[in-house]
Scaffold this motif. Sequence first.
Motif, PDB file in Angstrom:
ATOM      1  N   MET A  10       1.775   1.738 -13.245  1.00 10.10           N
ATOM      2  CA  MET A  10       1.661   0.283 -13.050  1.00 10.10           C
ATOM      3  C   MET A  10       2.895  -0.351 -13.226  1.00 10.10           C
ATOM      4  SD  MET A  10      -1.352  -0.344 -11.896  1.00 10.10           S
ATOM      5  CE  MET A  10      -0.909  -1.911 -11.925  1.00 10.10           C
ATOM      6  N   GLU A  32      -1.311   6.244 -15.761  1.00  9.58           N
ATOM      7  CA  GLU A  32      -1.430   4.654 -15.410  1.00  9.58           C
ATOM      8  C   GLU A  32      -0.849   3.701 -15.924  1.00  9.58           C
ATOM      9  OE1 GLU A  32      -5.435   3.753 -14.446  1.00  9.58           O
ATOM     10  OE2 GLU A  32      -6.263   5.861 -14.126  1.00  9.58           O
ATOM     11  N   VAL A  38       2.343  11.526 -10.368  1.00  5.12           N
ATOM     12  CA  VAL A  38       1.841  12.908 -10.267  1.00  5.12           C
ATOM     13  C   VAL A  38       2.786  14.034 -10.135  1.00  5.12           C
ATOM     14  CG1 VAL A  38       0.168  14.528  -9.211  1.00  5.12           C
ATOM     15  CG2 VAL A  38      -0.234  12.015  -9.285  1.00  5.12           C
ATOM     16  N   ARG A  62      -0.449  14.649 -14.030  1.00  4.98           N
ATOM     17  CA  ARG A  62      -1.592  13.655 -13.748  1.00  4.98           C
ATOM     18  C   ARG A  62      -0.968  12.345 -13.651  1.00  4.98           C
ATOM     19  NH1 ARG A  62      -4.852  16.130 -18.961  1.00  4.98           N
ATOM     20  NH2 ARG A  62      -4.948  18.387 -18.426  1.00  4.98           N
ATOM     21  N   VAL A  63      -1.861  11.469 -13.243  1.00  5.08           N
ATOM     22  CA  VAL A  63      -1.346  10.146 -13.106  1.00  5.08           C
ATOM     23  C   VAL A  63      -1.281   9.434 -14.745  1.00  5.08           C
ATOM     24  CG1 VAL A  63      -1.822   7.702 -12.349  1.00  5.08           C
ATOM     25  CG2 VAL A  63      -2.417   9.627 -10.804  1.00  5.08           C
ATOM     26  N   TYR A  69       5.108   0.496 -10.017  1.00 11.56           N
ATOM     27  CA  TYR A  69       4.644  -0.020  -8.837  1.00 11.56           C
ATOM     28  C   TYR A  69       5.091  -1.598  -8.971  1.00 11.56           C
ATOM     29  CZ  TYR A  69       1.624  -2.794  -5.850  1.00 11.56           C
ATOM     30  OH  TYR A  69       1.365  -3.775  -5.148  1.00 11.56           O
ATOM     31  N   PHE A 119       2.565   1.614  -3.407  1.00  2.69           N
ATOM     32  CA  PHE A 119       1.719   1.968  -4.573  1.00  2.69           C
ATOM     33  C   PHE A 119       1.458   3.687  -4.200  1.00  2.69           C
ATOM     34  CE2 PHE A 119      -2.204   3.424  -5.943  1.00  2.69           C
ATOM     35  CZ  PHE A 119      -2.282   2.913  -7.246  1.00  2.69           C
ATOM     36  N   ASN A 120       1.450   4.114  -3.052  1.00  2.00           N
ATOM     37  CA  ASN A 120       0.976   5.397  -2.712  1.00  2.00           C
ATOM     38  C   ASN A 120       2.290   6.106  -3.455  1.00  2.00           C
ATOM     39  OD1 ASN A 120      -1.323   5.025  -1.308  1.00  2.00           O
ATOM     40  ND2 ASN A 120      -0.518   5.320   0.547  1.00  2.00           N
ATOM     41  N   VAL A 129       0.902  -0.985   0.238  1.00  2.00           N
ATOM     42  CA  VAL A 129       0.030  -0.068   0.053  1.00  2.00           C
ATOM     43  C   VAL A 129       0.953   1.233   0.342  1.00  2.00           C
ATOM     44  CG1 VAL A 129      -1.791   1.309   1.300  1.00  2.00           C
ATOM     45  CG2 VAL A 129      -1.940  -1.131   1.202  1.00  2.00           C
ATOM     46  N   PHE A 180       2.307   6.222  -7.056  1.00  2.00           N
ATOM     47  CA  PHE A 180       1.302   7.225  -7.655  1.00  2.00           C
ATOM     48  C   PHE A 180       1.861   8.639  -7.408  1.00  2.00           C
ATOM     49  CE2 PHE A 180      -2.555   9.626  -7.431  1.00  2.00           C
ATOM     50  CZ  PHE A 180      -3.416   9.057  -7.841  1.00  2.00           C
ATOM     51  N   LEU A 181       2.148   9.108  -6.425  1.00  2.00           N
ATOM     52  CA  LEU A 181       2.507  10.371  -6.211  1.00  2.00           C
ATOM     53  C   LEU A 181       4.143  10.826  -7.005  1.00  2.00           C
ATOM     54  CD1 LEU A 181       2.071  10.936  -2.330  1.00  2.00           C
ATOM     55  CD2 LEU A 181       0.661  11.670  -4.179  1.00  2.00           C
TER      56      LEU A 181
END
Lengths: 186, 285
Positions: A132, A128, A120, A125-126, A135, A112-113, A109, A116-117
């Motif tokens: 992936m 994806e 960004v 923007r993400v 991550y 991933f956070n 978790v 993700f950040l």
Amino acid sequence: MSKATLHSIDSAFLLEMDPDGRLNLASCLQCGRCSSGCTMRLETDILPHQLNRMVALGLTEQMLSSKAIWACVSCHTCVSRCPMKVDTPTLIDRLRQKAKAAPKEMDRVRIFNEAFLASVRRFGRVWEFGLMAAYKTRARDFFSDLGKLPAMLRKGKLSLLPPPKGARKAVATIFNRTIGKRRAAK
Amino acid sequence: MKYAFFPGCSLESTARDFQMSTLAVAQALGIELQEIPDWSCCGSSPAHSTDALLAASLPARNLAAARRLEKDVVVCCAACYSRLAAANKALADDENLRIEVSKVIGEMYGGTVRVRHFLQVLREDLGIAEIRKLVTRSLGGLRVACYYGCLLTRPRELSIVSDPEDPQLMEELLAAAGATPVEWPFKTECCGASFSITRTDTVKRLSGEILKMAKESGADCVVVACPLCQNNLDLRQADIAAAIGKEIGLPVFYFTQLLGRALGLSDEALGIGKLMTSPEKVLAR
Ligand code: SF4
Ligand code: SF4
């Protein structure tokens, strides 16, 4: 869980977590309504009403090293049913922000956070597809969901290209002025 | 009717069909959605799990940009709605935060713009009766399980529905489009949301319960207003069905896709072909 004795009660942590009383942490009645409806009640190690008692007792380390703060999915069921409007999800956010690490089974978790950040921060923007890949590399989780990839690409649900450049600079500045270099290294 | 539109990252990728159907429906209803120029990510859960100032500043930048358009902000993604509305309220209520955020984004923004979900605009500004008049192809009694999840219903101060335990907003809208909403108890349960990638087993368990209940309640399909919910219920449905050893076969539509069909729009314009669980059977009836 270690025992708290009367003289070991430390209210400094309660004040740190809820300095202006907006979270109503000091009003918890221990009625347990929050825990009975908690989405993660079957998977967590400390239930919401227990967290709310532990914060009042100043059991800081136990909370910061718990599985609970990472298992919480921020569904807000607990606070919306609480008779005293105790804002458990925001308490958990503050605990996660303060925790330096996550227990092993919850580390994905946190990873991933961060990924993700990082996406960004870099693209505004993400992105994806890039997220992936990043991550999966960091979490060493290479194979799950690979079978879904072709259909998602075919249906245009993932793009191989990063998002347009428009917001990148402004967003990078926001990151530099808030979390700065922190957490960016990994 | 003109609004400042915040699409958000999901609507540009995994929820492209939500974006397509929203724009098509808005156009058919005479609603003008002006995209906020150079909008950026709302920060979603990773931001509020990491840093409070970052979590307020990312939405604030977008809201400050929307203020220049002098219109209400309309959001479709439930996660973006929740982050934008939460930051907006925090900025209106907390002067210290307002000052800190202004140093980060380089301008003062006081939470003055109105942040609304597209469902609210449809009901409050256009009205269910008006929408009913525009229906040209009734959904013919299609039994829909309206599923709201967390982010549109909780916390109470940010809820888009009057009863967060038993919302009726999508039910009213889809009934006007000719569908028959089923009553079922899991409308506001959590699907596992952002754990889709990290804790897949949890998501399968939670989403599986929701799909099973929708099926048992007699629904032909599920209707959602959130990209995270749609992904968890649709993309993971085949895995869930395999795990429980039963066929589920419930297409998971965005509310805009079904509304768009009722307004006579083409499946192509609504991105119906992007659903993973085939809707052919239920739409053919
Ligand atoms: S529902 Fe509220 S008052 Fe009751 S135990 Fe939970 S936090 Fe405390
Ligand atoms: S917000 Fe977290 S603690 Fe509260 S009910 Fe949801 S999962 Fe449980």
